[in-house]
Write a protein that holds these residues in place. Sequence first.
Motif, mmCIF file in Angstrom:
data_model
loop_
_atom_site.group_PDB
_atom_site.id
_atom_site.type_symbol
_atom_site.label_atom_id
_atom_site.label_comp_id
_atom_site.label_asym_id
_atom_site.label_seq_id
_atom_site.Cartn_x
_atom_site.Cartn_y
_atom_site.Cartn_z
ATOM 1 N N PRO A 159 -10.838 10.167 -1.266
ATOM 2 C CA PRO A 159 -11.035 11.595 -0.985
ATOM 3 C C PRO A 159 -9.727 12.380 -0.911
ATOM 4 C CG PRO A 159 -11.826 10.220 0.845
ATOM 5 C CD PRO A 159 -11.406 9.296 -0.249
ATOM 6 N N ARG A 160 -8.624 11.696 -0.595
ATOM 7 C CA ARG A 160 -7.349 12.430 -0.519
ATOM 8 C C ARG A 160 -6.488 12.213 -1.760
ATOM 9 N NH1 ARG A 160 -4.968 11.577 5.504
ATOM 10 N NH2 ARG A 160 -3.312 12.873 4.592
ATOM 11 N N ASP A 161 -6.954 11.430 -2.693
ATOM 12 C CA ASP A 161 -6.191 11.121 -3.913
ATOM 13 C C ASP A 161 -4.712 10.865 -3.596
ATOM 14 O OD1 ASP A 161 -5.630 10.651 -6.600
ATOM 15 O OD2 ASP A 161 -5.279 12.775 -7.042
ATOM 16 N N ARG A 162 -4.502 9.910 -2.710
ATOM 17 C CA ARG A 162 -3.111 9.636 -2.315
ATOM 18 C C ARG A 162 -2.768 8.146 -2.359
ATOM 19 N NH1 ARG A 162 -2.523 9.225 4.222
ATOM 20 N NH2 ARG A 162 -4.388 7.967 4.520
ATOM 21 N N ASN A 163 -3.780 7.273 -2.502
ATOM 22 C CA ASN A 163 -3.543 5.847 -2.301
ATOM 23 C C ASN A 163 -3.299 5.105 -3.610
ATOM 24 O OD1 ASN A 163 -4.987 2.892 -1.876
ATOM 25 N ND2 ASN A 163 -3.776 3.572 -0.137
ATOM 26 N N GLY A 188 -7.407 5.348 -6.501
ATOM 27 C CA GLY A 188 -8.760 5.344 -5.940
ATOM 28 C C GLY A 188 -9.438 3.989 -5.971
ATOM 29 N N ALA A 189 -8.847 3.005 -6.637
ATOM 30 C CA ALA A 189 -9.505 1.698 -6.797
ATOM 31 C C ALA A 189 -9.831 1.049 -5.455
ATOM 32 C CB ALA A 189 -8.633 0.763 -7.618
ATOM 33 N N ASN A 208 0.852 -1.179 0.000
ATOM 34 C CA ASN A 208 0.000 0.000 0.000
ATOM 35 C C ASN A 208 0.893 1.236 0.000
ATOM 36 O OD1 ASN A 208 -2.838 1.008 0.478
ATOM 37 N ND2 ASN A 208 -1.735 2.047 2.127
ATOM 38 N N LEU A 209 0.820 2.021 -1.069
ATOM 39 C CA LEU A 209 1.658 3.213 -1.198
ATOM 40 C C LEU A 209 0.775 4.454 -1.081
ATOM 41 C CD1 LEU A 209 4.345 4.660 -2.065
ATOM 42 C CD2 LEU A 209 3.637 4.290 -4.441
ATOM 43 N N ASP A 210 1.063 5.287 -0.087
ATOM 44 C CA ASP A 210 0.365 6.567 0.038
ATOM 45 C C ASP A 210 1.331 7.672 -0.368
ATOM 46 O OD1 ASP A 210 -2.213 5.844 0.903
ATOM 47 O OD2 ASP A 210 -1.465 5.493 2.932
ATOM 48 N N VAL A 211 0.956 8.412 -1.414
ATOM 49 C CA VAL A 211 1.816 9.485 -1.915
ATOM 50 C C VAL A 211 1.287 10.822 -1.396
ATOM 51 C CG1 VAL A 211 2.578 8.170 -3.917
ATOM 52 C CG2 VAL A 211 0.507 9.583 -4.095
ATOM 53 N N LEU A 212 1.930 11.913 -1.809
ATOM 54 C CA LEU A 212 1.498 13.238 -1.373
ATOM 55 C C LEU A 212 0.024 13.426 -1.745
ATOM 56 C CD1 LEU A 212 2.927 15.772 -0.138
ATOM 57 C CD2 LEU A 212 3.113 16.629 -2.494
ATOM 58 N N ASP A 213 -0.766 13.960 -0.811
ATOM 59 C CA ASP A 213 -2.194 14.182 -1.081
ATOM 60 C C ASP A 213 -2.386 14.884 -2.422
ATOM 61 O OD1 ASP A 213 -2.394 13.296 1.580
ATOM 62 O OD2 ASP A 213 -4.154 14.575 1.903
ATOM 63 N N GLY A 214 -3.345 14.409 -3.170
ATOM 64 C CA GLY A 214 -3.688 15.053 -4.434
ATOM 65 C C GLY A 214 -2.822 14.626 -5.610
ATOM 66 N N THR A 215 -1.895 13.672 -5.408
ATOM 67 C CA THR A 215 -1.005 13.329 -6.530
ATOM 68 C C THR A 215 -1.128 11.880 -7.013
ATOM 69 O OG1 THR A 215 0.903 12.707 -5.131
ATOM 70 C CG2 THR A 215 0.748 15.024 -5.789
ATOM 71 N N ALA A 216 -1.967 11.075 -6.386
ATOM 72 C CA ALA A 216 -2.002 9.655 -6.789
ATOM 73 C C ALA A 216 -2.438 9.486 -8.251
ATOM 74 C CB ALA A 216 -2.929 8.866 -5.857
ATOM 75 N N THR A 217 -3.466 10.224 -8.650
ATOM 76 C CA THR A 217 -3.939 10.110 -10.038
ATOM 77 C C THR A 217 -2.823 10.481 -11.005
ATOM 78 O OG1 THR A 217 -6.163 10.674 -9.313
ATOM 79 C CG2 THR A 217 -5.702 10.902 -11.668
ATOM 80 N N ARG A 218 -2.097 11.539 -10.672
ATOM 81 C CA ARG A 218 -0.990 12.005 -11.522
ATOM 82 C C ARG A 218 0.134 10.955 -11.578
ATOM 83 N NH1 ARG A 218 0.968 14.304 -15.857
ATOM 84 N NH2 ARG A 218 2.837 15.580 -15.532
ATOM 85 N N VAL A 219 0.442 10.346 -10.450
ATOM 86 C CA VAL A 219 1.499 9.327 -10.428
ATOM 87 C C VAL A 219 1.120 8.166 -11.347
ATOM 88 C CG1 VAL A 219 2.672 7.584 -8.999
ATOM 89 C CG2 VAL A 219 2.344 9.908 -8.114
ATOM 90 N N VAL A 220 -0.129 7.706 -11.241
ATOM 91 C CA VAL A 220 -0.559 6.567 -12.057
ATOM 92 C C VAL A 220 -0.531 6.940 -13.547
ATOM 93 C CG1 VAL A 220 -2.515 5.035 -12.561
ATOM 94 C CG2 VAL A 220 -1.921 5.549 -10.194
ATOM 95 N N GLU A 221 -0.912 8.176 -13.835
ATOM 96 C CA GLU A 221 -0.913 8.657 -15.220
ATOM 97 C C GLU A 221 0.528 8.756 -15.771
ATOM 98 O OE1 GLU A 221 -3.460 12.300 -15.758
ATOM 99 O OE2 GLU A 221 -1.480 13.224 -16.044
ATOM 100 N N LEU A 222 1.435 9.287 -14.950
ATOM 101 C CA LEU A 222 2.843 9.369 -15.370
ATOM 102 C C LEU A 222 3.409 7.967 -15.609
ATOM 103 C CD1 LEU A 222 4.174 12.096 -12.881
ATOM 104 C CD2 LEU A 222 4.162 12.305 -15.392
ATOM 105 N N ALA A 223 3.104 7.047 -14.683
ATOM 106 C CA ALA A 223 3.625 5.689 -14.815
ATOM 107 C C ALA A 223 3.103 5.054 -16.100
ATOM 108 C CB ALA A 223 3.236 4.858 -13.592
#
Length: 425
Positions: free
Chosen positions: A387-391, A378-379, A352-367
């Motif tokens: 809600p925090r877009d971090r997981n 968010g899955a 389980n990786l929690d990144v900086l709030d608000g960046t999980a969607t961006r990380v997945v998109e970059l990857a």
Amino acid sequence: PTTATALSDLSADELESFLENQRTAYAELQGRGLKLDLTRGKPSVAQLDLCNELLGLPKGHLDAGGTDVRNYGGLSGITELREMFADLLWVETEQVVAGGNSSLTMMHDCLVQLLLHGAPDSPRPWSQEERVRFICPVPGYDRHFTMLASYGIEMLTVPMHEDGPDVAAVRELVKDPAVKGMWIVPTYANPSGSTCSQEVASALASMETAAPDFRIFWDNAYAFHHLTEDEAKSADILTLASGSGHPDRPIMFASTSKITFAGSGVAFLAASKANVDWYLGHQQFASIGPDKVNQLRHAQFFGSAEGVRAHMARHREILAPKFAAVDEALTSALEGRAVATWSKPSGGYFVNLDVLDGTATRVVELAKAAGIALTPAGASFPHGHDPRDRNIRLAPSFPVLDEVRTAMAGVATCVLLAAAETLSG
Ligand code: PLP
């Protein structure tokens, strides 16, 4: 080379040059033309190969009681396999049903039967209630949530801690009679890796609930899936529940999907005798009996409960280095940066990786744009909404070890780039 300073402690100029460095690293990553997939917790080919002997089994076609497994019948499954898994799950043989190839199907069957007919302790079928609500510890298993969503069941989230779901939050929610049940993955949870303690299990088994027919869907999918020699013991939920006067509250599920062949294993349901009778009472209209040939070959392949445990140790030898590789890659790139935390699970299939709030969607998109497929951000939350877009759920089991290393170094680059983009506004 990075000195491990928290990104939030960098000056504006330092952050700007850090961002440039990450952009360069990311461009290099993209240039490598990777094609890697960490989306789902599937066993690897090497793990599947551990069970190839199954392809030559069963020897003969009679079970221990002399029943011809090739024929119809035996709705609750063959006795020797039920005995073996009763032993492993600390329940009585009569409390166990050995079914088809998927425990998810058994969970779905239970839910549909509750909706259409209700349980013996239900005032009415759940579908005749004005509303049905379910407690969902988050982060959790996406298919649990999509199953509920498909029937319009409302999902109420509670935090998942190291020792299981937040009991105080659960106690508050079960005061509502519309709250009919909850999910738990009690051992090495998907995706947090946490294990429900005896205390938490006992509280859930004994708490007062406004709904008289409250059900705990105790999905012990990873009961035996240890990554270290420090083997977590699942709480004995059936005994705890019957001891506190709620014998029919828990329904336990497990399967050999991640023990033998993921698509051709055997699934199990374990519950009070009353629940088993209720389940089979409806199941009799859906099936004349399970695939007993598959059940017999599993019984022969394992030999005993001890055989299952010994087999899991061979999985561990393949899986543990991959989980170590995830931790190494994340530690070497992210430690001290204060932009991510991650689990170090001692079992199960996920990190389980929690990144900086608000960046999980961006990380997945970059990857993704760099050829590394991750589970959508968010899955692990109801309706796919974190809600925090971090997981981010990482599933390192399927790729070979080298690919896990490469993929995780790439993910770490994406985490840093997304964080630097956000912090530099
Ligand atoms: N439950 C959990 C928590 C899982 O993670 C999975 C698969 O990833 C399943 C159930 C699926 O189980 P089965 O293959 O027995 O349907």
